[in-house]
Structures are given as structure tokens and as C-alpha cells.
Write an enzyme that holds these catalytic residues in place. Structure first.
Site, short mmCIF file in Angstrom:
data_model
loop_
_atom_site.label_atom_id
_atom_site.label_comp_id
_atom_site.label_asym_id
_atom_site.label_seq_id
_atom_site.Cartn_x
_atom_site.Cartn_y
_atom_site.Cartn_z
N GLU A 78 0.35 9.30 -3.84
CA GLU A 78 -1.03 8.77 -4.02
C GLU A 78 -1.82 9.67 -4.95
O GLU A 78 -3.00 9.94 -4.73
CB GLU A 78 -1.70 8.59 -2.64
CG GLU A 78 -0.90 7.65 -1.74
CD GLU A 78 -1.45 7.43 -0.34
OE1 GLU A 78 -2.51 8.00 -0.01
OE2 GLU A 78 -0.81 6.68 0.42
N GLU A 83 5.02 2.96 0.20
CA GLU A 83 4.30 2.86 1.48
C GLU A 83 3.50 1.57 1.46
O GLU A 83 2.89 1.24 0.45
CB GLU A 83 3.25 3.97 1.62
CG GLU A 83 3.60 5.16 2.45
CD GLU A 83 2.41 6.13 2.58
OE1 GLU A 83 1.31 5.72 2.99
OE2 GLU A 83 2.60 7.30 2.23
#
Ligand code: BMA
Length: 376
Positions: A189, A297
Site C-alpha cells: 500500500e 489483498e
């Protein structure tokens, strides 16, 4: 045999061209173990036919239980285990015996071995503490990334942390003494601003340097050769956004991103369209870079929609060709008011639909992937 003949012809025509072709088909680590190379090839194969379903911490705990041998929420609902197992190293750097989600590292190693022996795939994230402030991964302090780069005040500390991570990876051995391959996704991320390595907290150049440093330190200094490296953003809008922090083709094996649906069924259509578009960009970048696309994810916290798996998630995946999709962890009750899960448990509102999702020919779970023999 066909391959040998092709190699001879291409080598005869131009050794440079051969290098180019060969590199596209190999992981970035030219000393990657046989099993790691096999995993890379097998992840690249049949991308458009199917995708593997993964779940974080699947064998360790679920909603209402912890450490029950053989138990898994995915298994409770479908009768089968995931194909991909996600695990997390946060706090290994602090020499703690359990990770930040209370999973003991010795148990984690046993679960990793178990999943591997069943033919499953292992992927690992690392929510490492902030080395500059000593606080958590979620404590962004501008200057942290610069402080761990060579010449920075925390560089040595960071190398000590990487030594522990290297030792962990090198301790993962299969029944024949071979190293267990792992998809490592450091600094995930990295386009969001919630982690110290993310977004506004460092420049694109700094995080690129850090990513390259980690790969070369683990691979070339610590001789860790059982890793495939994933470049992992959060949601993004354009190819330029996605590649803003990309360290370069020679540093990455897998291209991924993380995405979560907000807790609002009314937003199903928006989620389908966003995931569909983002996967389209990911696939085209992966094709250009000759890498493996994956949904590193995903989740819809509490899955409050009874047909989310087939009517939302699968619709968004549509015709896209990704290697795998990893659902986040079934933490269960986290506090008096907080409850966290992304995969149904028996009786949960989306459980029947998850069984339909399981039976879709495009979704691969443990029994499918055992047959694929991804390490051969
Ligand atoms: C988050 C949550 C946290 C957890 C963290 C690291 O998304 O699940 O509870 O500590 O991931 O695994």
C-alpha cells in the site's frame, strides 16, 4: 526438448536477444531456488483461465476460535482450504515471539510448512515498526524512509531488522530440506499515506531506493533465494499513479494492489466498476512488464451482502486474468465494539454464496492447486 532446440537457434541468432527473452521467464533473482522458479512459471501459466483464492492467517484463527488443529473458516464453510496462505511478520524485527496480530512465529512456521506440503502458496507481508520513532507502522514521520537508506541514522538498525527477516525466510524448509518459496510484499500500500513508507511521507525516489535496497540486501548479502517480490499499491486510478513508485522491472516479480469495499451495499455497483477498471490497468502493466498480476489483498468487512461473492466480487473479476486474490484476516472480536472478518464462517449471511463461489470453475482452492503441483 523443444526448449533446447529453441535456445540453440536463438543463441545462434543473437545472445543478447536470448538474454532478453530468458529474463522475462525468470524471477528477478537469478539464483532463485528450483521450487521458486517453478512457482513463478506456474503462476504465469493459465492466468486467464482461473485465479487462486487466498486468506490471511487462515489456519491460525477465525471467528470465535483460535489454534484448533486443522480448523479454518474457509474449510468450515466449503470443506476445502484456500490455495494461498497469507502471513505477517510485524514485530519479528523487535525479537518478539508473537506478531502484531498475536500469532506466535513458531506456530506460523509450522502453518507455513503445512500449507506448502499441501501444495499451497505462501505470501508474507511486514507491518514493521517505524524505525525512526519506535512506534508502529502506522506512525508516519516524514524522514523515516531517508533515515533507513544507506547513510541514514537508522540504516544499521534497519539492516539488523532485515537480518531477522532473512533468518526467518531461510528457516522455512520443506520435507526434503528445500527452501519454501514465499511471495514477499514489502512496503505494501505504498501509495497511501497511512504507513511510514507511504504516499506523502516520502518521495517516490526514496521508496524506490528503499525497495531496491531490501531486494539486494536479502538476495545478494543474505543469500535468500526463495522469494518472489511483489510490488503492492493500494487502490489507484491510472497507470501513471500505479507506476509512480515502481522500483523498476528488474526488482519486482509480481504486480498487485489492495482494495476494500466500504461498508455500504448501495455502493456495490461502484465497487464492481472500480475493481474492474483497476484490474484492467494492472493486467496491461503486467503484460508490458512481463510480470504476474495479483490482487494482493481485498475484502468487504463483515461481508454484509448475502450474494457478494458471486454477484459483486466475481463480477468485478469478470474476464480478468490474475494469479490470485488474498482475502484479509478473520480476526473475529477485536474489542467490545469491533469485529473484523472478510471470509464467512458457518451461518454467516454470505456463507451459501461463498460455497457457490467455491464451486465456480474459475476459483481455485486447495484441492485444485494440489493437483497443479506449482513447485514442479
Ligand atoms: C489490519 C487489521 C489489523 C492488523 C493489521 C496487520 O488491516 O487487520 O487488525 O493488525 O492489518 O495485520
Amino acid at each position: 526438448m523443444q526448449r533446447v532446440r529453441n535456445i540453440c537457434v536463438v543463441a545462434f541468432l543473437s545472445s543478447l536477444a536470448f538474454d532478453g527473452i530468458a529474463q522475462q521467464e525468470l524471477p528477478i533473482d537469478s539464483h532463485a531456488t528450483r521450487e521458486t522458479v517453478a512457482l513463478y512459471h506456474n503462476l504465469k501459466k493459465n492466468l486467464s483461465q482461473s485465479f487462486m483464492f487466498g486468506h490471511q492467517d487462515d489456519l491460525a484463527y477465525g471467528v470465535g476460535w483460535k489454534y484448533v488443529a486443522g480448523k479454518s473458516d474457509v474449510h468450515e464453510v466449503t470443506g476445502d482450504y484456500p490455495a494461498v496462505y497469507g502471513w505477517e511478520l510485524g514485530r519479528l524485527e523487535l525479537d518478539q515471539p508473537v506478531n502484531l496480530d498475536s500469532v506466535p512465529f513458531d506456530r506460523m512456521k509450522a502453518f507455513i510448512r503445512e500449507g506448502y506440503e499441501w501444495g499451497g502458496i505462501i505470501t508474507i507481508s511486514w507491518h514493521l515498526n517505524n524505525p525512526l520513532t519506535g512506534k508502529t507502522a502506522w506512525e508516519p514521520a516524514p524522514g523515516t524512509v531517508a533515515s533507513v537508506l544507506p547513510g541514514g541514522e537508522k540504516h544499521q538498525l534497519f539492516k539488523n531488522w532485515l537480518d531477522k527477516v532473512a533468518a526467518f525466510f531461510l528457516s522455512l524448509k520443506g520435507p526434503g530440506g528445500e527452501f519454501i518459496p514465499v511471495i514477499f510484499r514489502p512496503f505494501h500500500e505504498l501509495n497511501g499515506s497511512w504507513f511510514w513508507w507511504g504516499g506523502k511521507n516520502c518521495s517516490p525516489d526514496e521508496i524506490k531506493q528503499l525497495y531496491r535496497f531490501v531486494v539486494s540486501y536479502l538476495r545478494d548479502q543474505k543469500n535468500v533465494h526463495n522469494l518472489l517480490y511483489a510490488y503492492n499499491t493500494d487502490r489507484f486510478k491510472t497507470k501513471e499513479d500505479y507506476l509512480e513508485r515502481f522500483p523498476g522491472n528488474e526488482w519486482v516479480d509480481i504486480l498487485g494492489f489492495d482494495i476494500y469495499q466500504a461498508n455500504n451495499i448501495a455502493k456495490n455497483e461502484a465497487f464492481i466498476s472500480e475493481l474492474d477498471q483497476t484490474l484492467g490497468i494492472l493486467e496491461s502493466v503486467a503484460r508490458e512488464q512481463h510480470k504476474i498480476p495479483a490482487l494482493t489483498e481485498f475484502g468487504y468487512g463483515g461481508v454484509p451482502d448475502s450474494s457478494w461473492w458471486t454477484q459483486v466480487f466475481l463480477k468485478a473479476i469478470g474476464h480478468h486474468g490474475i494469479a490470485y486474490a488474498l482475502a484479509w484476516r478473520n480476526a473475529g472480536r477485536k474489542s467490545a465494539t469491533q469485529f473484523e472478518f472478510y471470509v464467512p464462517y458457518p451461518g454467516q449471511i454470505s456463507a451459501n454464496d461463498f460455497v457457490r463461489f467455491y464451486h465456480e470453475p474459475r476459483t481455485l482452492f486447495q484441492q485444485d492447486i494440489t493437483k497443479l503441483k506449482v513447485y514442479q
